[in-house]
Design a protein around this motif. Structure first.
Motif, mmCIF file in Angstrom:
data_model
loop_
_atom_site.group_PDB
_atom_site.id
_atom_site.type_symbol
_atom_site.label_atom_id
_atom_site.label_comp_id
_atom_site.label_asym_id
_atom_site.label_seq_id
_atom_site.Cartn_x
_atom_site.Cartn_y
_atom_site.Cartn_z
ATOM 1 N N SER A 12 51.167 25.440 42.525
ATOM 2 C CA SER A 12 50.752 26.032 43.790
ATOM 3 C C SER A 12 50.783 27.546 43.662
ATOM 4 N N GLY A 13 49.630 28.160 43.873
ATOM 5 C CA GLY A 13 49.531 29.611 43.867
ATOM 6 C C GLY A 13 48.804 30.044 45.113
ATOM 7 N N LEU A 14 48.551 31.322 45.211
ATOM 8 C CA LEU A 14 47.845 31.860 46.366
ATOM 9 C C LEU A 14 46.402 31.358 46.332
ATOM 10 N N GLN A 15 46.041 30.470 47.219
ATOM 11 C CA GLN A 15 44.716 29.874 47.338
ATOM 12 C C GLN A 15 44.266 29.205 46.040
ATOM 13 N N ASP A 16 45.208 28.590 45.338
ATOM 14 C CA ASP A 16 44.940 27.862 44.102
ATOM 15 C C ASP A 16 46.027 26.795 43.962
ATOM 16 N N ARG B 155 42.051 20.158 41.294
ATOM 17 C CA ARG B 155 42.403 21.560 41.547
ATOM 18 C C ARG B 155 41.495 22.104 42.647
ATOM 19 N N TYR B 156 42.092 22.827 43.595
ATOM 20 C CA TYR B 156 41.368 23.533 44.640
ATOM 21 C C TYR B 156 41.619 25.016 44.464
ATOM 22 N N GLN B 157 40.519 25.796 44.444
ATOM 23 C CA GLN B 157 40.610 27.245 44.366
ATOM 24 C C GLN B 157 39.682 27.835 45.423
ATOM 25 N N ARG B 158 40.220 28.780 46.179
ATOM 26 C CA ARG B 158 39.402 29.397 47.224
ATOM 27 C C ARG B 158 39.268 30.887 46.936
ATOM 28 N N SER B 159 38.024 31.366 47.103
ATOM 29 C CA SER B 159 37.734 32.784 47.005
ATOM 30 C C SER B 159 36.822 33.128 48.169
ATOM 31 N N GLY B 160 37.368 33.793 49.167
ATOM 32 C CA GLY B 160 36.589 34.121 50.355
ATOM 33 C C GLY B 160 36.100 32.873 51.054
#
Length: 164
Positions: free
Chosen positions: A115-119, A132-137
């Motif tokens: 678990s990371g910042l928006q990842d 895996r979920y990754q968010r950018s904007g």
């Protein structure tokens, strides 16, 4: 005394009616809040739509569907629940008509492993399946990785926050 209690209750409900009944999200779900919302894509293979609720209490829920030529191809229904203080991703698949893939009491279960910042990464302990979920904007990228018989297959889904 009883009258004072009811007067205080009316005052609380008048100020914020939902506050009296709302539940704060479990701290294990706070890192997942970035998933919340409606996400869509329109690839050549079919339109994809994903929805995630806000974390509330000890769970959050989500859905995914693919629509091609106006018809649903399949659905996924998810719940992320807190078990022993950790987030666990639970998923069931359905064909059009809600015909389930898994047996009634069976489901895909993945534990939050990174678990990371928006990842975030959910995976099976043996590494055979991960998500895996990754968010950018306004973009949400999910990568499904499967390992079977020594072969690795990855499917990537790029979705954008819906304005609707």
């Amino acid at each position: 005394m009883r009258r004072l209690f009811f007067l205080a209750l009316i005052l609380v409900l008048h100020m914020n009616p939902l506050a009296a009944f709302s539940q704060k999200a479990d701290s294990a779900l706070q890192p997942l809040a970035f998933l919340s919302g409606r996400w869509t894509s329109d690839p050549i293979e079919g339109q994809e739509e994903e929805y995630w609720s806000q974390p509330t209490g000890r769970s959050m829920v989500g859905t995914f569907r693919v629509v091609k030529d106006g018809d649903a191809v399949f659905y996924e229904f998810w719940a992320i629940e807190v078990e022993d203080g950790k987030a666990v991703f639970k998923m069931k698949h359905f064909d059009r008509g809600l015909l389930g893939w898994e047996d009634k009491s069976d489901m895909v279960r993945l534990s939050l492993s990174v678990s990371g910042l928006q990842d975030i990464l959910f995976s099976k302990p043996d590494g055979s399946l991960s998500l895996r979920y990754q968010r950018s904007g306004d973009e949400l990228v999910s990568t499904l990785r499967r390992v079977k018989d020594g072969r690795t297959r990855e499917d990537t889904f790029r979705l954008h926050r819906s304005k609707e």
